[in-house]
Scaffold this motif. Structure first.
Motif, PDB file in Angstrom:
ATOM      1  N   LEU A 274       0.959  -1.284  -0.068  1.00  0.00           N
ATOM      2  CA  LEU A 274       0.031   0.051   0.125  1.00  0.00           C
ATOM      3  C   LEU A 274       0.714   1.344   0.023  1.00  0.00           C
ATOM      4  N   GLU A 275       1.869   1.191   0.754  1.00  0.00           N
ATOM      5  CA  GLU A 275       2.883   2.456   0.711  1.00  0.00           C
ATOM      6  C   GLU A 275       3.469   2.654  -0.297  1.00  0.00           C
ATOM      7  N   ILE A 276       3.780   1.591  -1.004  1.00  0.00           N
ATOM      8  CA  ILE A 276       4.859   1.772  -2.375  1.00  0.00           C
ATOM      9  C   ILE A 276       3.634   2.307  -3.291  1.00  0.00           C
ATOM     10  N   THR A 277       2.452   1.666  -3.379  1.00  0.00           N
ATOM     11  CA  THR A 277       1.341   1.975  -4.222  1.00  0.00           C
ATOM     12  C   THR A 277       1.036   3.567  -4.244  1.00  0.00           C
ATOM     13  N   SER A 278       1.037   4.117  -3.093  1.00  0.00           N
ATOM     14  CA  SER A 278       0.741   5.573  -2.648  1.00  0.00           C
ATOM     15  C   SER A 278       1.926   6.453  -3.242  1.00  0.00           C
ATOM     16  N   ARG A 279       3.137   5.925  -3.077  1.00  0.00           N
ATOM     17  CA  ARG A 279       4.438   6.890  -3.834  1.00  0.00           C
ATOM     18  C   ARG A 279       4.337   6.610  -5.151  1.00  0.00           C
TER      19      ARG A 279
ATOM     20  N   TYR B 126      -7.837  -1.579  -4.015  1.00  0.00           N
ATOM     21  CA  TYR B 126      -8.848  -1.029  -5.193  1.00  0.00           C
ATOM     22  C   TYR B 126      -8.927   0.571  -4.786  1.00  0.00           C
ATOM     23  N   ASP B 127      -9.213   0.900  -3.434  1.00  0.00           N
ATOM     24  CA  ASP B 127      -9.311   2.255  -3.232  1.00  0.00           C
ATOM     25  C   ASP B 127      -8.351   3.274  -3.204  1.00  0.00           C
ATOM     26  N   ALA B 128      -7.052   2.365  -3.263  1.00  0.00           N
ATOM     27  CA  ALA B 128      -5.562   3.014  -3.279  1.00  0.00           C
ATOM     28  C   ALA B 128      -5.321   3.337  -4.670  1.00  0.00           C
ATOM     29  N   GLY B 129      -6.130   2.716  -5.740  1.00  0.00           N
ATOM     30  CA  GLY B 129      -6.039   2.929  -7.199  1.00  0.00           C
ATOM     31  C   GLY B 129      -5.102   1.880  -7.982  1.00  0.00           C
ATOM     32  N   VAL B 130      -4.923   0.837  -7.299  1.00  0.00           N
ATOM     33  CA  VAL B 130      -4.482  -0.409  -8.150  1.00  0.00           C
ATOM     34  C   VAL B 130      -5.306  -0.734  -9.187  1.00  0.00           C
ATOM     35  N   ASP B 131      -4.925  -0.993 -10.220  1.00  0.00           N
ATOM     36  CA  ASP B 131      -5.728  -1.126 -11.652  1.00  0.00           C
ATOM     37  C   ASP B 131      -6.151  -2.785 -11.570  1.00  0.00           C
TER      38      ASP B 131
END
Length: 366
Positions: A125-130, A157-162
């Motif tokens: 999640l953290e890496i996705t955010s960065r 999904y909420d974090a924007g993973v496609d």
């Protein structure tokens, strides 16, 4: 501070100050070359825009899959272990994100590969955010099901993973149980049922054609096992992705030979026919042992045309933003010195001549 954040901070206090995720990640050798972290060149010139990240921990992956180079019981230090038989250099995450942002116009797909670790979910999640803060390229996560539940998939999904990928690998429950082992404390357990629960939840959350299952050819399955799974997944609008088993030295399956090139090419062809042309199990004929012996002759023209086009033999991977091949992972199924098992570009005319010979197309029909 949320409960999840508090738990993450407490976990960090127990961890080493070494080069671990989320501050550090490993990237594939091809990604390192494409982004200028390593010098080198590919055997053939082609556009490469699929960047693959792998989480990194001092104690490695807590799973112990018999075919995997990262397996817990494979001899050697974790930092020296290979993954799909290629080197994965370690880089600082923020440096990687900055480098990707600088060449974003050349990127087609990004993928974070989790490992089985109690820290993998929050770190992903953290890496996705960065990444999403600086790069708009579509992002996939190849998840570690023992670490997940439905709520965690919803947070991805909420974090924007496609897209979500699941490394099913073994395509039957019998093989899954015999080749993979339970995860020690720190994972939710590794089981066939758990993996399919994650597949089902991901399909509901992310939608059609936004979930994929990795399948490995050569673990002991039959051709019919593979076709049955391809049909099952395509019916649910889930992508089946193909990898060719490539034995890792010193792994439990290190001495098991890979599939013959003819079997591999035929499975590539069959998977494409199921996924793109709507073929079903009864369009093929199998031996008593489940080996593919033919395709119905009524389909001969279509099969020959498919073989001549060459798309069936390209690397399976998550698409780019406009549906074009996005993740092409060069050398994922073969060594750089070996013949291409899957192509990270459209096969050339001479490639197609070789592919047709390897397929033995004239012997395929009944």
């Amino acid at each position: 501070m949320t409960t999840g954040t508090a738990m993450t901070l407490r976990s960090r206090n127990r961890r080493s100050s070494g080069q671990e995720s989320p501050e550090w990640v490993r990237i594939s050798a091809a990604s390192a070359i494409a982004l200028g972290f390593r010098s080198g060149r590919f055997g053939r010139d082609f556009d490469f825009g699929g960047i693959n990240l792998l989480l990194n921990y001092e104690d490695g992956c807590r799973s112990d899959c018999g075919y995997c180079g990262l397996a817990r019981t494979r001899p050697g230090d974790y930092e020296d272990k290979s993954f799909i038989r290629v080197e994965w250099p370690l880089v600082r995450t923020d440096d990687l994100v900055d480098r990707m942002a600088a060449v974003e116009d050349r990127l087609t797909r990004l993928c974070i590969s989790m490992v089985t670790s109690p820290y993998a979910f929050e770190d992903s999640l953290e890496i996705t955010s960065r990444i999403n803060a600086k790069v708009r390229t579509p992002l996939s996560i190849l998840v570690a099901p023992p670490t997940l539940n439905r709520r965690r998939l919803e947070r991805f999904y909420d974090a924007g993973v496609d897209m979500i990928g699941i490394g099913l690998d073994a395509v039957t429950e019998r093989l899954f149980r015999s080749i993979r082992t339970d995860v020690p404390a720190g994972g939710a357990g590794l089981s066939w049922k758990k993996y399919w629960n994650v597949v089902d939840d991901a399909r509901e959350i992310f939608g059609p054609w936004k979930v994929n299952c990795h399948t490995l050819v050569g673990l002991g399955e039959s051709d019919q096992d593979l076709v049955d799974l391809f049909v099952r997944l395509v019916d649910r609008q889930i992508f089946p992705y193909l990898f060719c088993f490539n034995p890792e030295p010193d792994s439990r399956m290190g001495l098991v030979p890979k599939s013959t090139i003819t079997r591999w090419r035929r499975i590539q062809l069959v998977k494409h026919l199921v996924e793109k042309e709507g073929f079903r199990g009864d369009d093929f004929r199998f031996s008593e042992e489940g080996s593919l012996t033919g395709v119905r002759a009524v389909h001969a023209d279509l099969v020959v045309e498919t073989a001549n086009q060459g798309l069936a033999f390209m690397t399976n991977g998550c698409p780019g933003e406009n549906g074009e091949p996005g993740c092409t992972r060069p050398y994922g199924s073969y060594r750089p010195t070996e013949q291409f098992r899957d192509f990270p570009f459209e096969p050339t005319t001479s490639d197609l001549v070789n592919i047709r010979a390897e397929l033995e197309v004239d012997r395929l029909f009944f």
